[in-house]
Structures are given as structure tokens and as C-alpha cells.
Scaffold this active site. Structure first.
Site, PDB file in Angstrom:
ATOM      1  N   HIS A  38       0.884  -1.320   0.220  1.00 25.58           N
ATOM      2  CA  HIS A  38       0.211   0.305   0.217  1.00 25.58           C
ATOM      3  C   HIS A  38       0.548   1.455  -0.002  1.00 25.58           C
ATOM      4  CE1 HIS A  38      -2.726  -2.877   2.318  1.00 25.58           C
ATOM      5  NE2 HIS A  38      -3.768  -2.442   0.642  1.00 25.58           N
ATOM      6  N   GLU A 151      -1.441  -3.678  -8.649  1.00 19.00           N
ATOM      7  CA  GLU A 151      -1.833  -4.926  -9.587  1.00 19.00           C
ATOM      8  C   GLU A 151      -2.167  -6.369  -9.400  1.00 19.00           C
ATOM      9  OE1 GLU A 151       1.619  -4.549 -12.995  1.00 19.00           O
ATOM     10  OE2 GLU A 151       1.007  -1.840 -14.078  1.00 19.00           O
TER      11      GLU A 151
END
Ligand code: PAF
Length: 291
Positions: A38, A151
Site C-alpha cells: 500500500h 496490480e
């Protein structure tokens, strides 16, 4: 000083002020319990904007009835510290009532029928409707110039890209590369459900993806039958190690359909369980790459 905002009205006022100052706004949508993956999204946001808003909301409508909504870790204090150190500016942390003021399921939802019926969509009915609906709402609340998504959730990223293009959100979508543990395991908040032994074993997922990538690059003219046999074998190999594989597939990147001979941009996708923990991963490749 980083701000933590719980109410949409305060968020709007704060963002309107930033807009008046001609600031470019980035949104990093998360469900909290942040890890290095993150924080790499925040790092990407920094390159693209002046003000970074990270949202933290464990969205109930994207979890199935038997999934981990209740036990999903809520760690706002720890997340705030990490985000402040990472240079984030605003945390938006609404509660369920704020995001679903008229109750759940909401009467209006955003669907992605074609993408929703395959891979994770097929195994988790309603999941991408929950994601597309909440992300649309976050886009409307924050009105960012740019939004960053990992992704690792390849199918989710595709749903978001199509959402933005088909509903004409004026937002640039950036996909951030997967971050991995030393053994190759893709970083995920769900990794903490794993025991030390399972965590070590979970590195085999990435190893298998690399085997498939090398196989694809070496065998240039693959038929649909050979690809399907390879995927089945890969899933069986994982299962022999103790995984319960939901799917192991090679698809084209553009729409996640089975590749035709002329398709060059491919992705190998896997969803597999270790005990009760569902792990997903993927590896993209271009058929022009070297082995
Ligand atoms: O990827 C996630 O963490 C979630 O699916 C998202 C995009 C924050 C929507 O709830």
C-alpha cells in the site's frame, strides 16, 4: 500535519480548498491494514499529485456471506502512523452508515457483467459489483485527478479501468507493480492469516507463475489445448503441495479472455487457498520478452 476525516462534507470542504489552490489530487483507495505494498501506492501518488487522499474503508458489499468481512483487520491507528510517515496528506475513513446511508444492498449499483462472470468474479459472486460501486462513490466524493490501484488485483484493476472509461470519470488510473516478500509471496493484508509454515509454502505460488511464464516464452506457438493442459498441471502441482486451487489460467491482458495466437500481452492468474486463506497472484508477460 496529516488530517483524518470521517465525514463526506468535511472531505468536500477540504478538497475544494485544495482545488482553489490549484492542487492536483490523488486517491489511494484501501481497506486499511496497510503494508509495504500500500505504501508503494502512496509513493506513486506522490509522483503524480500535490495532495494524497488515502481512503480506508472495509467495504461490506464486496465480501461474500462466508468470507472474512468480520475478521478483516481494522488497524486505523497503526495505518495512520504509517501513512503519516509515508507523506500522505488526508485519510478518509468513513463508516458503513456514511457510505451506505440507505442500507445494504444499495438500490443503485454499478455492474461489470462480462468481467464479473469470470475468474474471481465467478468464484465470488457480487464481489466486483461491490468494488465498482464503492470505487464510483469514492471517485464522486474525492473527485481525484488520479487514482492508484495495485496490480496484484489484476481483474479489479481492469474493472476500474473500464469503469472510468465507460462511465467517463475524468480520472487517470495508475496500476502499481506487485510487491513481494523475499520468497516471492505477493504482499497482501490476508497474508497475516497464514501460519509461518503456510507463509513459507506460499512462496511456491510465485515460483509456479515463473515456471509458466518461462514455458510460454519458450513455446511460442501454443494451442489453446496445450495452454489449458499446462494450467491444469500447474494447478495440480500446487494442490499436491497442499493448496486448494480455485483457478490457474493464462489469459490476454486486455479483457481476460482466452488468448488467440495473435495475442502478445498475456497474464497468468491464480487464486488458491491455503487452509481457509484465499490468495491471489498474477504475472504479466509480453510474448516478445526474452526467456
Ligand atoms: O483493493 C482494495 O483494497 C479494495 O477492493 C478497494 C479498491 C479499496 C475497494 O474497496
Amino acid at each position: 500535519m496529516m488530517k483524518i476525516i470521517f465525514h463526506p462534507q468535511t472531505l468536500r470542504e477540504t478538497i475544494n480548498q485544495k482545488r482553489k489552490e490549484n492542487k492536483r489530487i490523488a486517491l489511494v483507495p484501501t481497506m486499511g491494514n496497510l503494508h509495504a505494498g500500500h505504501l508503494s501506492l502512496v509513493e506513486q501518488a506522490k509522483q503524480k499529485s500535490d495532495v494524497i487522499v488515502t481512503s480506508i474503508f472495509v467495504n461490506p458489499t464486496q465480501f461474500g456471506v462466508h468470507e472474512d468481512f468480520d475478521r478483516y483487520p481494522r488497524t486505523l491507528e497503526q495505518d495512520s502512523q504509517l501513512l503519516e510517515q509515508a507523506g500522505n496528506h488526508i485519510i478518509f475513513a468513513p463508516n458503513v452508515k456514511t457510505m451506505y446511508p440507505n442500507g445494504m444492498p444499495p438500490l443503485i449499483e454499478v455492474h461489470a457483467p462480462l468481467l464479473d462472470s469470470l475468474l474471481c468474479g465467478a468464484s465470488r459472486p457480487g464481489h466486483f459489483t461491490g468494488v465498482a460501486t464503492i470505487v464510483s462513490k469514492l471517485f464522486n466524493l474525492v473527485q481525484p485527478d488520479v487514482a492508484i490501484f495495485g496490480e496484484k488485483d489484476f481483474q479489479q484493476l481492469l474493472v476500474i479501468r473500464r469503469l472510468v472509461s465507460e462511465l467517463a470519470f475524468p480520472i487517470e488510473i495508475i496500476g502499481a507493480p506487485i510487491l513481494r516478500e523475499a520468497n516471492g509471496l505477493a504482499m497482501s493484508s490476508r497474508n497475516q492469516y497464514l501460519t509461518a509454515e503456510q507463509r513459507a509454502l506460499a512462496g511456491k505460488i510465485y515460483q509456479q507463475l515463473c515456471v509458466s511464464k518461462n514455458w510460454l516464452l519458450a513455446e511460442k506457438n501454443n494451442t489453446a489445448e496445450k495452454i489449458s493442459a499446462h494450467c491444469q498441471q500447474a494447478a495440480e502441482q500446487l494442490n499436491q503441495l497442499g493448496f486448494q486451487t480455485d483457478y490457474y489460467e493464462i489469459r490476454r491482458q486486455s479483457d481476460l479472455q482466452s488468448p488467440q495466437v495473435e495475442d502478445k500481452e498475456l497474464v497468468i492468474l491464480v487464486a488458491t487457498k491455503l487452509g481457509s486463506t484465499r490468495l491471489i497472484d498474477n504475472l504479466v508477460l509480453s510474448m516478445g520478452d526474452q526467456v
